[in-house]
Design a protein around this motif. Structure first.
Motif, PDB file in Angstrom:
ATOM      1  N   ASN A   1      -1.545   1.071   8.374  1.00  0.00           N
ATOM      2  CA  ASN A   1      -1.869   2.436   8.787  1.00  0.00           C
ATOM      3  C   ASN A   1      -3.332   2.794   8.513  1.00  0.00           C
ATOM      4  O   ASN A   1      -3.680   3.974   8.406  1.00  0.00           O
ATOM      5  N   SER A   2      -4.171   1.786   8.410  1.00  0.00           N
ATOM      6  CA  SER A   2      -5.586   2.056   8.165  1.00  0.00           C
ATOM      7  C   SER A   2      -6.162   2.891   9.307  1.00  0.00           C
ATOM      8  O   SER A   2      -5.653   2.887  10.428  1.00  0.00           O
ATOM      9  N   ILE A   3      -7.227   3.593   8.981  1.00  0.00           N
ATOM     10  CA  ILE A   3      -7.948   4.349  10.007  1.00  0.00           C
ATOM     11  C   ILE A   3      -9.188   3.539  10.340  1.00  0.00           C
ATOM     12  O   ILE A   3     -10.196   3.588   9.625  1.00  0.00           O
ATOM     13  N   GLY A   4      -9.082   2.737  11.384  1.00  0.00           N
ATOM     14  CA  GLY A   4     -10.122   1.769  11.661  1.00  0.00           C
ATOM     15  C   GLY A   4     -10.188   0.781  10.515  1.00  0.00           C
ATOM     16  O   GLY A   4      -9.181   0.191  10.120  1.00  0.00           O
ATOM     17  N   GLY A   5     -11.382   0.619   9.936  1.00  0.00           N
ATOM     18  CA  GLY A   5     -11.530  -0.272   8.799  1.00  0.00           C
ATOM     19  C   GLY A   5     -11.308   0.402   7.465  1.00  0.00           C
ATOM     20  O   GLY A   5     -11.392  -0.246   6.418  1.00  0.00           O
TER      21      GLY A   5
ATOM     22  N   SER B   1      -8.960  -8.043  14.644  1.00  0.00           N
ATOM     23  CA  SER B   1      -7.868  -7.084  14.387  1.00  0.00           C
ATOM     24  C   SER B   1      -6.589  -7.497  15.107  1.00  0.00           C
ATOM     25  O   SER B   1      -5.866  -6.677  15.662  1.00  0.00           O
ATOM     26  N   ASP B   2      -6.298  -8.811  15.067  1.00  0.00           N
ATOM     27  CA  ASP B   2      -5.189  -9.346  15.859  1.00  0.00           C
ATOM     28  C   ASP B   2      -3.852  -9.327  15.125  1.00  0.00           C
ATOM     29  O   ASP B   2      -2.836  -9.683  15.690  1.00  0.00           O
ATOM     30  N   GLY B   3      -3.862  -8.942  13.838  1.00  0.00           N
ATOM     31  CA  GLY B   3      -2.614  -8.896  13.082  1.00  0.00           C
ATOM     32  C   GLY B   3      -2.319  -7.487  12.634  1.00  0.00           C
ATOM     33  O   GLY B   3      -2.891  -7.027  11.645  1.00  0.00           O
ATOM     34  N   PRO B   4      -1.476  -6.739  13.328  1.00  0.00           N
ATOM     35  CA  PRO B   4      -1.289  -5.311  13.036  1.00  0.00           C
ATOM     36  C   PRO B   4      -0.814  -5.020  11.624  1.00  0.00           C
ATOM     37  O   PRO B   4      -1.085  -3.946  11.094  1.00  0.00           O
TER      38      PRO B   4
ATOM     39  N   ARG C   1      -8.122   6.302   2.817  1.00  0.00           N
ATOM     40  CA  ARG C   1      -8.418   6.144   4.247  1.00  0.00           C
ATOM     41  C   ARG C   1      -9.316   7.251   4.771  1.00  0.00           C
ATOM     42  O   ARG C   1     -10.016   7.068   5.758  1.00  0.00           O
ATOM     43  N   THR C   2      -9.248   8.409   4.138  1.00  0.00           N
ATOM     44  CA  THR C   2      -9.940   9.570   4.691  1.00  0.00           C
ATOM     45  C   THR C   2     -10.884  10.172   3.666  1.00  0.00           C
ATOM     46  O   THR C   2     -10.733   9.972   2.458  1.00  0.00           O
TER      47      THR C   2
ATOM     48  N   VAL D   1       0.820  -1.213   0.000  1.00  0.00           N
ATOM     49  CA  VAL D   1       0.000   0.000   0.000  1.00  0.00           C
ATOM     50  C   VAL D   1       0.856   1.264   0.000  1.00  0.00           C
ATOM     51  O   VAL D   1       0.422   2.312  -0.492  1.00  0.00           O
ATOM     52  N   SER D   2       2.060   1.185   0.504  1.00  0.00           N
ATOM     53  CA  SER D   2       2.935   2.357   0.520  1.00  0.00           C
ATOM     54  C   SER D   2       3.528   2.649  -0.857  1.00  0.00           C
ATOM     55  O   SER D   2       4.125   3.709  -1.069  1.00  0.00           O
ATOM     56  N   LYS D   3       3.362   1.718  -1.797  1.00  0.00           N
ATOM     57  CA  LYS D   3       3.926   1.888  -3.137  1.00  0.00           C
ATOM     58  C   LYS D   3       2.841   1.957  -4.209  1.00  0.00           C
ATOM     59  O   LYS D   3       3.124   1.759  -5.386  1.00  0.00           O
TER      60      LYS D   3
END
Length: 495
Positions: free
Chosen positions: A362-366, A295-298, A277-278, A259-261
């Motif tokens: 780095n998601s904002i919630g879902g 949400s157990d896998g950051p 995200r926003t 996602v960063s690329k």
């Protein structure tokens, strides 16, 4: 559920007729007479034609209707989410009519695509008379033609014979239309894409994200022609994309889904549902559905539910050196830094394999920034390989196309000497490995009419038996639409 009808404007028109003594102005007159005056009106109208695509992607019916039906991934067995996997849905889509399940259902495909077609039709009708820059006007029209082609193609690959709509529904006399043969649908798709190609610019980094280039229209043309069994056209259009030099495969296949690329990945990920995200962007559920439970896998995202997994048999089909295998995993690191073996999370879904194509730490919630690919350059290479082989046999040219994709994945080249049918089978297998989780596999199985042979073997301890029938090659037209349109008839096997 009539509010989801293909023809919502019919209700508005009827309301206007019923209140005619009050001299109310019909909504359609307000829309057409007082709009499309300025360039900003035209731009807003075009955005409205894209909006249904966002509904498809955020649900995401764009991928899940096909993927839940195929042999790569499966859903957690909750009511309404497992009906596609078990092939126990009906024309009413009874168990999917809750708000959340509707967004994952074929009914949403019908609703969104015809909403997009209607909005595109208004653009095509009205923008030519709008006062604005001629160059931009031409591009807006080209985008509208592209979208109308995409929506029609997406409908026909899901429902086969569908309604072809090439004019906005200005009154009841044109509101109700019957189905057209698939050949006529493809004829319209071709016509619209010819116009789109003539008016769209070549790809450059200055194109607004989510908007098509000329090469994207050619790629869609190639894929539509492949589905239509029109090998010569599929090959010519795929070669036009590859020969343009405007797009390129990323050196590392894993980077396509980083996602960063994603800005750099647009060099390969030609057209996608662009997720943000926003606000004011649109985000989708896909990250949360594919990530581990609770949400157990950051690494997967801030809010994930463990709702979709890959079949163990599909995971086992990858070669040990295939880099795409790294986009699947049998374990993850939890929030406490501990390694969790996926099979230990039973009884939710024993032996599930995690899919790592949609991750956003780095998601904002879902809300994630995970784009959903719709057309990728790797797909175009494989379209070219299949079309070349089906038309000319397993030529050196066909091997060159498939081996470009295999080399990037870390696989040895496919050795020459295969017969035509064996080579095509190899291409279809390569498509399965390359495009899994992107809503592609089910349609490869249905267009080749092999789904009844393949799907019964795609089982696990959650779904130990799956039995598609001939009628499941295409989804039933939503019964609500049959009820609303007297000229619409149900697909074979679903009456």
């Amino acid at each position: 559920m009539k509010k989801y009808s293909i023809y919502p404007f019919v209700l508005l028109l009827l309301s206007a007729v019923g209140c005619s003594k009050l001299k109310e102005t019909p909504y359609s007159s307000i829309y057409t007479d007082n709009f499309y005056k300025t360039a900003s009106d035209a731009e807003a109208a075009l955005v409205s034609a894209y909006s249904p695509l966002a509904d498809l992607g955020s649900g995401p019916a764009l991928t899940l209707c096909g993927d839940f039906s195929a042999d790569q991934v499966y859903p957690r067995p909750v009511v309404g989410r497992n009906t596609l996997t078990l092939f126990n849905y009906d024309p009413n889509y009874t168990t999917q009519k809750s708000y959340s399940r509707l967004f994952e259902s074929p009914q949403q495909i019908w609703i969104s695509c015809y909403s997009g077609i209607e909005n595109a039709n208004w653009v095509i009708l009205k923008v030519p008379s709008t006062t604005m820059d001629a160059g931009r006007k031409g591009q807006i029209l080209a985008e509208a033609y592209f979208l109308r082609a995409f929506y029609h193609w997406f409908l026909t690959k899901n429902f086969n014979q569908v309604v072809v709509k090439t004019a906005p529904s200005t009154d009841l006399s044109v509101a109700f239309v019957g189905k057209s043969p698939a050949a006529d649908v493809y004829k319209q798709v071709y016509s619209d894409l010819d116009k789109a190609i003539a008016g769209l610019p070549d790809y450059s980094t200055t194109i607004v994200k989510g908007r098509p280039s000329k090469q994207v229209a050619q790629a869609l043309y190639a894929k539509a022609a492949l589905y239509n069994g029109d090998w010569a056209t599929a090959l010519a259009m795929a070669q036009a994309v590859l020969g343009s030099g405007k797009y390129s495969l990323m050196a590392n296949v894993l980077d396509v889904y980083d996602v960063s690329k994603k800005d750099a990945a647009r060099a390969e990920n030609m057209w996608a549902f662009e997720s943000d995200r926003t606000t004011p962007g649109r985000s989708g559920q896909i990250m949360g559905l594919y990530g581990p439970k609770n949400s157990d896998g950051p690494a997967y995202g801030k809010q994930t539910f463990g709702s979709i997994f890959a079949y163990p048999g599909f995971f086992a089909s990858f070669g040990a050196t295939d880099k795409r295998r790294q986009l699947l995993d049998t374990q993850y690191v939890n929030n406490s830094g501990q390694v969790v073996i996926q099979k230990n999370i039973t009884p939710i879904t024993p032996n599930g394999v995690l899919v790592k194509k949609y991750m956003d730490p780095n998601s904002i919630g879902g809300a994630s920034a995970c784009n959903i690919p719709i057309l990728r350059l790797a797909d175009v290479y494989l379209i070219a390989a299949e079309a070349e082989a089906r038309q000319n046999g397993a030529t050196a040219t066909a091997y060159g196309y498939i081996n470009t994709v295999r080399a990037r994945a870390g696989l040895a080249v496919l050795t020459a000497g295969l017969g035509k049918d064996a080579f095509v089978d190899s291409v279809l297998q390569e498509r399965s490995w390359e495009l899994f989780g992107e809503g592609d596999r089910w349609y490869d199985l249905t267009r080749t009419n092999t789904y009844m042979q393949v799907i019964p073997a795609a089982v696990n301890d959650v779904y130990p038996a799956r039995a598609p029938a001939a009628k499941h090659r295409y989804f039933p037209i939503p019964q609500d639409e049959i009820n609303a349109n007297p000229k619409l008839t149900q697909n074979d096997g679903w009456q």
